[in-house]
Structure formats: C-alpha cells, structure tokens
Design a protein around this motif. Sequence first.
Motif, short mmCIF file in Angstrom:
data_model
loop_
_atom_site.label_atom_id
_atom_site.label_comp_id
_atom_site.label_asym_id
_atom_site.label_seq_id
_atom_site.Cartn_x
_atom_site.Cartn_y
_atom_site.Cartn_z
N UNK A 265 -6.19 19.71 -6.02
CA UNK A 265 -6.57 18.68 -6.98
C UNK A 265 -8.08 18.42 -6.98
N UNK A 266 -8.67 18.38 -5.79
CA UNK A 266 -10.09 18.03 -5.68
C UNK A 266 -10.71 18.82 -4.53
N UNK B 138 -3.50 20.68 1.77
CA UNK B 138 -3.40 21.79 0.83
C UNK B 138 -3.32 21.29 -0.60
N UNK B 139 -2.47 20.28 -0.84
CA UNK B 139 -2.34 19.71 -2.18
C UNK B 139 -3.64 19.05 -2.62
N UNK C 54 3.46 11.70 -2.04
CA UNK C 54 4.15 10.75 -2.90
C UNK C 54 3.61 10.85 -4.33
N UNK C 55 2.29 10.96 -4.44
CA UNK C 55 1.69 11.10 -5.76
C UNK C 55 2.18 12.38 -6.43
N UNK C 56 2.25 13.47 -5.69
CA UNK C 56 2.73 14.73 -6.25
C UNK C 56 4.17 14.61 -6.74
N UNK D 216 -3.97 8.00 5.22
CA UNK D 216 -3.72 7.48 3.88
C UNK D 216 -3.40 8.61 2.91
N UNK D 217 -4.14 9.72 3.05
CA UNK D 217 -3.87 10.89 2.20
C UNK D 217 -2.61 11.62 2.65
N UNK D 218 -2.40 11.72 3.97
CA UNK D 218 -1.18 12.35 4.46
C UNK D 218 0.06 11.64 3.92
N UNK D 219 -0.03 10.32 3.81
CA UNK D 219 1.09 9.53 3.29
C UNK D 219 1.16 9.58 1.77
N UNK D 220 0.02 9.34 1.12
CA UNK D 220 0.03 9.11 -0.31
C UNK D 220 0.00 10.33 -1.20
N UNK D 221 -0.65 11.42 -0.77
CA UNK D 221 -0.77 12.60 -1.63
C UNK D 221 0.60 13.20 -1.95
#
Length: 247
Positions: free
Chosen positions: A30-31, A25-26, A238-240, A231-236
């Motif tokens: 963003x993209x 969703x996030x 955290x980035x938010x 990688x996105x499940x983990x990192x997105x």
Amino acid sequence: MANVSKASATVGQPQETGPWDSALAQLGEWDPTWAATCAKMSTNPWNQGVLPRKFIELVGAAMNAACTNLNPEGTRRHIRAALAAGATRDEVLMVLKMASLLAIHSCSHGAPFLLEEANAAGAKLAARPAAATPACDKVRAAGQWNVAWDPFVELDPVWTDEFMATGISVYAGDVLTLKDVELLSIAFDASYTHMYAPGTRRHIKGALAAGATQEEIMEVLKLCVSQGVQACNLGVPILAEELARAQ
C-alpha cells in the motif's frame, strides 16, 4: 516470517523484521516508501549490535506480555525469537513473572491518594493486631525498599508482605543479571502503555549503578518505541479485511 522478509526486500526494507508480523508485507504494497522508512527505524535496535539479540527479544516479550499490554501475537513472536536466540525457559519465565508484578503500580498510584482523601474526610483505619512482615523486613535490610511502598504497609501490611515475598523470589534469583533486570524494568516502566515516571527514573539509576551504559539504556528506550508498530500489526490486516468486505 519468510513472506515478511520477502516483502521487506521488495520494498527496500531491512531483512530483520524485529517487532513486525505479516502486516509489514501488506503495508509495503500500500505504501512502500513509508513502510520502508518505518521498518528501518523500528528494526534499528536489532541491527545496531548494542544489545545481544537474545536480550532484545526478551525485552520484546516483556513489553508484549506486560499486564499493561497483553498482546498475545507479539508475546508469542518474541518468545519464539528469544528461544531461537538461546534464551532458556527460566529466563523467559522470569520475564513473565516481572510482567505480572508490574501491576503493583496500581497501588503505587492509588494508595497515596487513598490515604490523603481518607485523612481529609476524617476516616480512620480499623484497629488491628500488629502483623509480622518478614519479607518487607528482608527488602529493607537489603537496601531495596522503595518509600513509595510505605502507603501499602500502612493500609494493609499483611498483603504488602505477601506481595514482597512474591517479588523477592523473582528479583533475588540468579536467572538474569542485575543489569538485565534493571534494563527490563526500564522497558516495563517506560513502555508507551505504561509511562510510569518514578519507576523509569529509579531503574535507569539502578541500571547505571549495575554497569549499564547510556547506549544500552537508550537501546531499551528505542525498543519501547519500536513496539509502536503493533498498531500496524493489529490494524493493517483488519483494514485489508474490511476493504475486501466493502468491495
């Protein structure tokens, strides 16, 4: 999942979220273009109908629970989905047992080197009495012995027999079909966190012999690729969080 599905629909992504969690969703905010494109690709195996939904989720649980991955969120997500698709406790437990036994590849990789370097150094194994290896004998008698295991027997026959006894109780059962066991083994060995070439080839050969089609094997390989979105499940998220913190 409801929020993820809603966000997916908003950015034109498929309703089936497959390996994704709420990070989709996030990412869609963003993209949206890349999120929609990646979601379509990564959920393709869920939408093609080549493999049953239950088996797809068992593969997802296998790759996330594997001792080479150990992703708790993905393991829970796919176990929950497997149960919802009709998997039994014993089927999921079988997958977890297989995921544990994957660690034998540490010896498959290292034991030959140990023997080669010890021979080059002139080192000798200590003398020891002959040991019975009934589990190894049983595997050999069944025609399932892998010559890659020979170094283990040479270095420590008692432990090797203990490991084989552990494996026999899993692979000789009737919880999953032989074809499904071979397909799951392909997923373990071909996974991006493992990439064990000898095992991948061995189990592709075994899967074909057990009746799997090329299309089914390719779907398993596609499922391995789909798990890359962890990688996105983990990192997105955290980035938010870190963006919010920085602001």
